[in-house]
Design a protein around this motif. Structure first.
Motif, mmCIF file in Angstrom:
data_model
loop_
_atom_site.group_PDB
_atom_site.id
_atom_site.type_symbol
_atom_site.label_atom_id
_atom_site.label_comp_id
_atom_site.label_asym_id
_atom_site.label_seq_id
_atom_site.Cartn_x
_atom_site.Cartn_y
_atom_site.Cartn_z
ATOM 1 N N SER A 189 -16.741 61.456 60.679
ATOM 2 C CA SER A 189 -15.600 62.005 61.401
ATOM 3 C C SER A 189 -14.766 62.917 60.523
ATOM 4 O O SER A 189 -14.333 62.523 59.436
ATOM 5 C CB SER A 189 -14.738 60.867 61.936
ATOM 6 N N THR A 242 -14.593 69.095 63.398
ATOM 7 C CA THR A 242 -15.658 68.527 64.228
ATOM 8 C C THR A 242 -16.308 67.425 63.419
ATOM 9 O O THR A 242 -16.207 67.395 62.192
ATOM 10 C CB THR A 242 -16.713 69.592 64.619
ATOM 11 N N SER A 243 -16.953 66.520 64.093
ATOM 12 C CA SER A 243 -17.687 65.456 63.398
ATOM 13 C C SER A 243 -19.175 65.717 63.517
ATOM 14 O O SER A 243 -19.626 66.581 64.272
ATOM 15 C CB SER A 243 -17.334 64.090 63.995
ATOM 16 N N PRO A 303 -14.163 65.389 67.078
ATOM 17 C CA PRO A 303 -13.426 65.175 65.829
ATOM 18 C C PRO A 303 -12.873 63.754 65.716
ATOM 19 O O PRO A 303 -12.846 62.987 66.679
ATOM 20 C CB PRO A 303 -12.278 66.197 65.914
#
Length: 948
Positions: free
Chosen positions: A347, A351-352, A303
């Motif tokens: 990002s 979560t990314s 993240p």
């Protein structure tokens, strides 16, 4: 004025630089040096954001930044809610609610806020939704801060008081049109949506696109809207940043006045979501209305602001951040199997995602692209990048971060501060953000590539040509009955003083830029505007020859020539140019327009002399290597293929041809035609360059942190040896357009029609310019204009239809453009002509005239907010030979425009019988509608917008 969804994939750090910095370096020091490999100065001291943060008793966070660069102020409100908070079965609800916030509140009937703000000179006035937040923002003259706060406060405090089914139904129509335009009718839109579906399970809040599905948008109920507002739109779930020409004490008091009495909502818990890891590669193939395949690879990554986030942003830049990147060099430049490549670390809070996407060159398949991407990823995992690659990536990102705060509003300074505040709790996180970037090493990049970018942990989605599956049609219900339904009680007590818009304070003083200019002995004009607000310098080398100088049989030659300038000089190869510019953390670009060709440069003050070396070299010593000509020929043919997939671009090309004809240089797009691209020779390109890229046909326009004396020295050193010669004189002939009034390009199955209603209007130097601009503002130039309110807000036919004049040295086009639902194509054109007839028939009412006129006057400072904006305006003065005092005197000329002059301009330039209708859409469905309008037989053009 709800905005489009966030851009496809950001290319730099997701949470960008947000503060003023002081970087050392003297631009004059390098004035006599010969071109040499770029050397980056030592890192500057970490900058700070000077802010004040307080919290009202009701929980609203207030962040103030005082910045007196211009007499403007940005107001930016974040609500900490997005799709991450949506209930199952309501995908897109956060975005739909964003639209509802513009639909009217207790003291602001629908449309009034837009009229007041635009009339006050607001710029960057909009809203947007991302997965973790929704924001609303305006930039206004500093004497209108009360107005902006009054508007934002009324939305927060009194939306429920007037919320009804009519407003919801209208915005459902608007959002569904937005989905058709931005997802279904945009090339690769549904492919990107499928990528999300592949990465996340259905019950994950990031599974759906931010805009949601037709079914869920249509299923939203009024009770859902009310509940969402009560739950998430309280002051204790929001933060407001006010940045600009303010007095902090007064600004703090105003926020307390407008927002302080609002009730808190129940505490909002942060979403608790577990994102399941991908342990086995997932693959999907999606057919779309495209010609070139595209491969997407995506991974789940840490993240925002967690360990690995910044390292992956640098990794993305190394992989596909411009011409110095690995994927560009390998797939686009060397192997020529790809048209373009991009990568980003996107990002987010839960979560990314790390995403790589590569578009094929014509004749190449997804499997070939995938194998080539895998080779580069494996190399990055096995051996990592070089130190030089990491430094180039860091330098480029850091300059982009600084550039992002030139603007106070929009996605600039105020928004960045709010972003820091939400994700880190620290509006002044900037020094830590810069530190995390500067700490990234080659070993770090290799480590995160090994940890996260493994083949078994990814989703691979291929977009391929074919018939798209848009799912079953979701009909809209009948419009609600006009009878008033009982409204729910509001949350906050009404206060009588809120019923009247606040009066503006004394008008701030602002002097629009008056530049200083001088001429070198060889005839080169140099135009300087000092702007020491940030340690940035922007330069444009402007040549007074664009497509107007193209030979009749060579459309696109000016654009091809400009594109070649970056592809090698007598002493620098194309890869060296790209690497050198990236090493300096600079940005270099070249392009052509109807009347000019430009080479543009953006650099830090400390590296500007070295970057200017490169610009001077590509302009004066372009080599046009045969191999590079062939590379760029293939690239332009690929661009032409991509252009066919975009209905709006095809409509623009078709409109140009219909207006000007095949023997006029304005009758084509900047790419030209497939035939002209194939026919162009190296000799043609060199001849155009030698005849037009000459010092007495050019100006060097420089704005930024540089003094006049420094610029004199640099200009003499870099351009003093440019050999003088008489430029070729070219003047376009008279237009000889199509006799047809209706032009159609067939896009079978298209969910929308890309429309243009257009005619040839006026040249840039026309004395009618102020009246034309005011007329255009009222008719279609503003969000609150007649055409947009009719087709978007009243009828729900479109996501937005706007108008404008494309000014050239000779008369340019007046164009009304937008995309409308296929089944209302004819009705939309009919309404457009009704509005044109209306503005011709009667003078503007006094209030409408004042709003349109004031919008032009008071928005002018925003045009000069960035070095790029200043440079563009000064370049415009040079290209069109405008008087030296043009910008200083323009406000008074706007103020003098009368209703009679507006009507006369409409009658002179907008003659309905001479206006052409361009429609790119499903021919079988739209032609019967359009023929009922008496436009005559359609002229059918090919998929490029050209006559067959």
């Amino acid at each position: 004025m709800p905005s489009r969804p966030p851009r496809r994939f950001p290319s730099a750090l997701p949470l960008l630089f947000a503060g003023a910095v002081a970087l050392g370096g003297d631009p004059a020091q390098a004035q006599t040096q010969a071109p040499a490999p770029a050397v980056r100065p030592a890192p500057a001291a970490l900058p700070q954001i000077r802010y004040d943060k307080t919290t009202l008793p009701n929980g609203l966070e207030v962040i103030l930044v005082e910045d007196h660069r211009l007499p403007i102020v940005a107001v930016n409100v974040w609500y900490h809610v997005g799709p991450a908070n949506e209930a199952p079965g309501l995908t897109g609800f956060a975005h739909l609610f964003e639209h509802m916030m513009f639909a009217g509140s207790r003291h602001l009937p629908r449309g009034l806020a837009d009229r007041l703000l635009e009339g006050a000179g607001a710029t960057d006035s909009n809203g947007s939704t991302d997965y973790d937040r929704t924001n609303y923002y305006d930039t206004v003259p500093s004497n209108q801060l009360d107005l902006a706060l009054w508007v934002h406060a009324d939305r927060m405090g009194y939306l429920l008081d007037v919320l009804d089914q009519t407003a919801l139904s209208n915005q459902q129509d608007v959002v569904r049109n937005e989905r058709r335009q931005s997802v279904e009718n945009r090339p690769y839109g549904i492919v990107e949506e499928a990528l999300n579906h592949t990465l996340f399970p259905k019950d994950h809040p990031y599974y759906a696109a931010v805009i949601g599905s037709h079914a869920d948008i249509q299923n939203a109920k009024l009770a859902d809207v009310r509940d969402f507002f009560k739950r998430y739109y309280g002051p204790n779930n929001a933060s407001i940043v006010i940045a600009g020409d303010i007095d902090k004490t007064r600004a703090r008091a105003l926020v307390a006045k407008y927002f302080g009495g609002f009730k808190r909502s129940a505490p909002v818990a942060h979403p608790k979501v577990t994102t399941p890891p991908i342990t086995r590669e997932r693959r999907v193939t999606v057919a779309d209305r495209i010609e070139l395949p595209r491969v997407y690879m995506a991974w789940l990554t840490p993240p925002a602001f967690q360990p690995g986030d910044a390292e992956l942003a640098v990794t993305a830049q190394i992989l596909a951040g411009g011409k110095s990147s690995r994927l560009y060099k390998s797939l686009v430049y060397e192997r020529q199997i790809a048209q373009e490549a991009a990568a980003a670390q996107n990002s987010n809070a839960l979560t990314s995602t790390f995403i790589v996407d590569v578009t094929a060159r014509p004749g190449h398949e997804p499997s070939e692209l995938e194998a080539a991407i895998d080779d580069e990823l494996k190399a990055l995992r096995d051996t990592g990048p070089s130190d030089a690659e990491v430094e180039r990536a860091r330098n480029t990102i850091e300059t982009a971060m600084l550039t992002s705060i030139e603007k106070l509003g929009g996605t600039g300074l105020a928004n960045q501060i709010n972003q820091y505040n939400q994700y880190t709790g620290d509006p002044g996180y900037l020094p830590k953000d810069i530190e995390r970037l500067r700490r990234v090493s080659a070993a770090d990049v290799r480590r995160v590539a090994q940890a996260y970018l493994q083949p078994n942990a990814r989703a691979v989605v291929a977009g391929v040509p074919g018939k798209p599956d848009l799912g079953p049609d979701v009909p809209a219900p009948a419009p609600p009955k006009a009878a008033k339904a009982a409204r729910a009680a509001g949350i906050n007590r009404d206060e009588a003083w809120r019923r009247t818009a606040p009066k503006p304070g004394p008008a701030p003083r602002f002097a629009l830029p008056e530049s200083t200019s001088f001429t070198l002995p060889n005839g080169l004009t140099v135009i300087h505007y000092p702007n020491p607000a940030l340690p940035l310098v922007a330069a444009e080398l402007v040549v007074k020859s664009g497509s107007d100088a193209n030979p009749d049989d060579a459309p696109g030659l000016a654009g091809f020539t400009a594109q070649m300038l970056e592809e090698g000089t007598a002493t620098r190869s194309a890869p060296r140019i790209a690497d050198e510019i990236a090493q300096l953390g600079a940005f270099l670009g070249s392009a052509s327009t109807a009347d000019a060709s430009t080479v543009s440069l953006l650099a830090l003050r400390s590296t500007f002399p070295q970057a200017l070396d490169v610009l001077a070299d590509v302009v004066q010593h372009a080599a046009f290597p045969t191999a590079e000509v062939e590379r760029q020929r293939a690239a332009r043919l690929g661009e032409l293929t991509q252009q066919r997939d975009d209905p709006a671009l095809v409509a623009a090309v078709a409109a140009a041809g219909a207006l000007y004809g095949t023997r006029h240089p304005y009758g084509y797009g900047q790419l030209g035609t497939e035939q002209s691209i194939r026919a162009a020779t190296r000799d043609n390109l060199v001849r155009f360059w030698r005849r037009h890229y000459l010092p007495d046909n050019a100006a060097l326009v420089v704005s930024g942190d540089i003094t006049l004396d420094e610029l004199r020295a640099l200009a003499a050193a870099r351009f003093g040896g440019w050999e003088r010669a008489d430029p070729a004189v070219s003047k376009p002939g008279d237009p000889d357009g199509s006799r047809a009034r209706l032009v159609v390009v067939d896009k079978p199955g298209a969910p929308q029609t890309a429309l243009r209603v257009t005619t040839i209007a006026a040249a840039r130097r026309t004395p009618d310019y102020p009246a034309l601009q005011v007329m255009n503002a009222a008719l279609g130039g503003l969000f609150s204009s007649r055409i947009n309110l009719n087709l978007r807000e009243d009828k729900g036919y479109s996501y937005g239809v706007f108008s404008g004049v494309g000014y050239h040295r000779t008369p340019g086009p007046f164009t009304i453009a937008g995309s409308v639902r296929t089944d209302v194509t004819g009705a939309s054109v009919s309404e457009i002509f009704r509005e044109v007839d209306g503005i011709r028939a009667k003078p503007l009412p006094a209030a409408e005239l004042a709003g349109a006129r004031d919008s032009q006057v008071y928005s002018l400072p925003g045009q000069f907010e960035t070095n790029g904006g200043i440079g563009a305006s000064l370049a415009e003065s040079y290209i069109f030979d405008l008087p030296a005092d043009y910008w200083r005197t323009l406000p008074d000329r706007y103020r003098g425009v009368t209703a009679a002059q507006v009507q006369a301009a409409a009658q002179k330039y907008l003659k309905p019988d001479g206006m052409k209708v361009i429609a790119v859409g499903d021919r079988a469905k739209i032609v019967p509608q359009l023929q009922k309008l008496g436009l005559g037989q359609p002229e059918v053009r090919d998929t490029d917008g050209q006559l067959p």
